[in-house]
Design a protein around this motif. Structure first.
Motif, mmCIF file in Angstrom:
data_model
loop_
_atom_site.group_PDB
_atom_site.id
_atom_site.type_symbol
_atom_site.label_atom_id
_atom_site.label_comp_id
_atom_site.label_asym_id
_atom_site.label_seq_id
_atom_site.Cartn_x
_atom_site.Cartn_y
_atom_site.Cartn_z
ATOM 1 N N ARG A 24 2.382 3.170 23.059
ATOM 2 C CA ARG A 24 1.836 2.113 23.909
ATOM 3 C C ARG A 24 2.402 0.762 23.478
ATOM 4 N NH1 ARG A 24 -4.413 2.490 23.811
ATOM 5 N NH2 ARG A 24 -4.135 1.001 25.472
ATOM 6 N N ALA A 25 2.554 -0.123 24.420
ATOM 7 C CA ALA A 25 3.033 -1.477 24.118
ATOM 8 C C ALA A 25 1.849 -2.341 23.747
ATOM 9 C CB ALA A 25 3.773 -2.051 25.315
ATOM 10 N N ALA A 26 1.219 -2.039 22.630
ATOM 11 C CA ALA A 26 0.048 -2.796 22.209
ATOM 12 C C ALA A 26 0.026 -2.880 20.689
ATOM 13 C CB ALA A 26 -1.228 -2.126 22.711
ATOM 14 N N LEU A 27 -0.611 -3.939 20.209
ATOM 15 C CA LEU A 27 -0.815 -4.105 18.779
ATOM 16 C C LEU A 27 -2.307 -4.088 18.502
ATOM 17 C CD1 LEU A 27 1.578 -7.064 17.898
ATOM 18 C CD2 LEU A 27 1.968 -4.632 17.572
ATOM 19 N N MET A 28 -2.663 -3.615 17.311
ATOM 20 C CA MET A 28 -4.045 -3.725 16.882
ATOM 21 C C MET A 28 -4.214 -5.138 16.331
ATOM 22 S SD MET A 28 -4.520 0.009 15.164
ATOM 23 C CE MET A 28 -6.090 -0.418 14.486
ATOM 24 N N PRO A 29 -5.057 -5.961 16.943
ATOM 25 C CA PRO A 29 -5.128 -7.376 16.571
ATOM 26 C C PRO A 29 -5.952 -7.667 15.322
ATOM 27 C CG PRO A 29 -6.617 -6.932 18.390
ATOM 28 C CD PRO A 29 -5.882 -5.640 18.096
ATOM 29 N N SER B 191 9.244 -1.151 14.370
ATOM 30 C CA SER B 191 9.405 0.252 14.005
ATOM 31 C C SER B 191 8.446 1.031 14.893
ATOM 32 C CB SER B 191 9.059 0.472 12.529
ATOM 33 O OG SER B 191 7.663 0.346 12.326
ATOM 34 N N ARG B 192 8.283 2.277 14.587
ATOM 35 C CA ARG B 192 7.350 3.080 15.383
ATOM 36 C C ARG B 192 5.927 2.548 15.279
ATOM 37 N NH1 ARG B 192 5.897 9.345 14.428
ATOM 38 N NH2 ARG B 192 4.676 9.602 16.302
ATOM 39 N N PHE B 193 5.546 2.024 14.102
ATOM 40 C CA PHE B 193 4.169 1.602 13.885
ATOM 41 C C PHE B 193 3.993 0.113 13.612
ATOM 42 C CE2 PHE B 193 4.254 6.064 12.523
ATOM 43 C CZ PHE B 193 3.310 6.572 13.408
ATOM 44 N N TRP C 150 0.824 -1.211 0.000
ATOM 45 C CA TRP C 150 0.000 0.000 0.000
ATOM 46 C C TRP C 150 0.860 1.263 0.000
ATOM 47 C CZ3 TRP C 150 -4.276 -2.130 -1.205
ATOM 48 C CH2 TRP C 150 -4.628 -3.366 -0.669
ATOM 49 N N GLY C 151 2.181 1.102 -0.029
ATOM 50 C CA GLY C 151 3.077 2.244 -0.104
ATOM 51 C C GLY C 151 3.619 2.723 1.233
ATOM 52 N N PHE C 152 3.140 2.155 2.346
ATOM 53 C CA PHE C 152 3.642 2.562 3.652
ATOM 54 C C PHE C 152 5.069 2.050 3.837
ATOM 55 C CE2 PHE C 152 -0.985 2.161 4.310
ATOM 56 C CZ PHE C 152 -1.253 3.490 4.581
ATOM 57 N N ARG C 153 5.875 2.837 4.529
ATOM 58 C CA ARG C 153 7.258 2.442 4.787
ATOM 59 C C ARG C 153 7.472 2.279 6.275
ATOM 60 N NH1 ARG C 153 10.818 6.823 2.343
ATOM 61 N NH2 ARG C 153 9.150 8.077 3.191
ATOM 62 N N ALA C 154 8.381 1.377 6.606
ATOM 63 C CA ALA C 154 8.739 1.171 8.011
ATOM 64 C C ALA C 154 10.227 0.893 8.098
ATOM 65 C CB ALA C 154 7.958 0.010 8.606
ATOM 66 N N ARG C 155 10.866 1.495 9.061
ATOM 67 C CA ARG C 155 12.275 1.226 9.348
ATOM 68 C C ARG C 155 12.282 0.324 10.573
ATOM 69 N NH1 ARG C 155 16.767 5.251 8.568
ATOM 70 N NH2 ARG C 155 18.572 4.253 9.483
ATOM 71 N N LEU C 156 12.507 -0.957 10.349
ATOM 72 C CA LEU C 156 12.437 -1.968 11.405
ATOM 73 C C LEU C 156 13.822 -2.202 11.992
ATOM 74 C CD1 LEU C 156 10.180 -4.211 9.291
ATOM 75 C CD2 LEU C 156 9.490 -3.382 11.539
ATOM 76 N N GLY D 187 1.988 -7.021 13.802
ATOM 77 C CA GLY D 187 0.829 -6.160 13.683
ATOM 78 C C GLY D 187 1.208 -4.702 13.750
ATOM 79 N N ILE D 188 0.175 -3.907 13.693
ATOM 80 C CA ILE D 188 0.336 -2.463 13.746
ATOM 81 C C ILE D 188 0.429 -2.041 15.201
ATOM 82 C CG2 ILE D 188 -0.685 -0.244 13.109
ATOM 83 C CD1 ILE D 188 0.083 -1.994 10.710
ATOM 84 N N ARG D 189 1.464 -1.252 15.503
ATOM 85 C CA ARG D 189 1.662 -0.770 16.871
ATOM 86 C C ARG D 189 0.883 0.519 17.089
ATOM 87 N NH1 ARG D 189 7.537 -0.051 18.509
ATOM 88 N NH2 ARG D 189 6.529 0.014 20.518
#
Length: 154
Positions: free
Chosen positions: A130-135, A100-102, A81-87, A124-126
């Motif tokens: 918060r230390a949580a993921l969207m499930p 990464s941040r998200f 979808w074009g989103f980038r993440a630096r893991l 998942g998405i962070r």
């Protein structure tokens, strides 16, 4: 003979360690499967971040390794979808945990006594701060990824 107490010792395999770590992340769902292939073959496919990893995790459209220092790894991932993440994370045989941040990605594998390989995935998405993921959809995505892995090494 020493008077020191003899404490029992226990060793956790990578899957057990993975489950323990994921248990500390609210919303993290661990999905596990036994793949009918040897550990080395399975881990080679999963660890080929710039190659076969994108076939197993199609949401990771393109992944590039931008830094490696021992078992510490830094990846730049782009979603379909074009989103980038630096893991940034840790990668060693049988273990990968990066965030990464998200985004959080994790996978673990261990050789089963019968020559097959146990594999566990989470991610998942962070939620920032918060230390949580969207499930949402995480377990369904992991089941699909493990099916693609099974077909890739089978």
């Amino acid at each position: 003979m020493s008077d020191a107490p003899q404490w029992p010792t226990a060793r956790l395999d990578e899957i057990a360690r993975f489950r323990a770590l994921a248990a500390g992340v609210r919303g993290a769902a661990v999905t596990e499967r036994v793949v009918a292939a040897p550990f080395d073959d399975v881990w080679a496919v999963l660890s080929d971040f710039e190659g076969s990893f994108g076939l197993i995790e199609p949401d990771m459209h393109r992944v590039r390794v931008i830094a490696r220092d021992g078992e510490h790894l830094e990846l730049l991932a782009r979603s379909r979808w074009g989103f980038r993440a630096r893991l940034i994370g840790v990668h060693r045989p049988g273990w990968f945990w990066a965030q990464s941040r998200f985004l959080l990605l994790g996978m673990a594998a261990t050789a089963a006594p019968d020559g097959r390989t146990r594999v566990a995935l989470t991610g998942g998405i962070r939620i920032p701060g918060r230390a949580a993921l969207m499930p949402l959809g995480v377990r369904r995505a992991a089941v699909g990824a493990l099916g693609r892995l099974d077909r890739a090494v089978g």
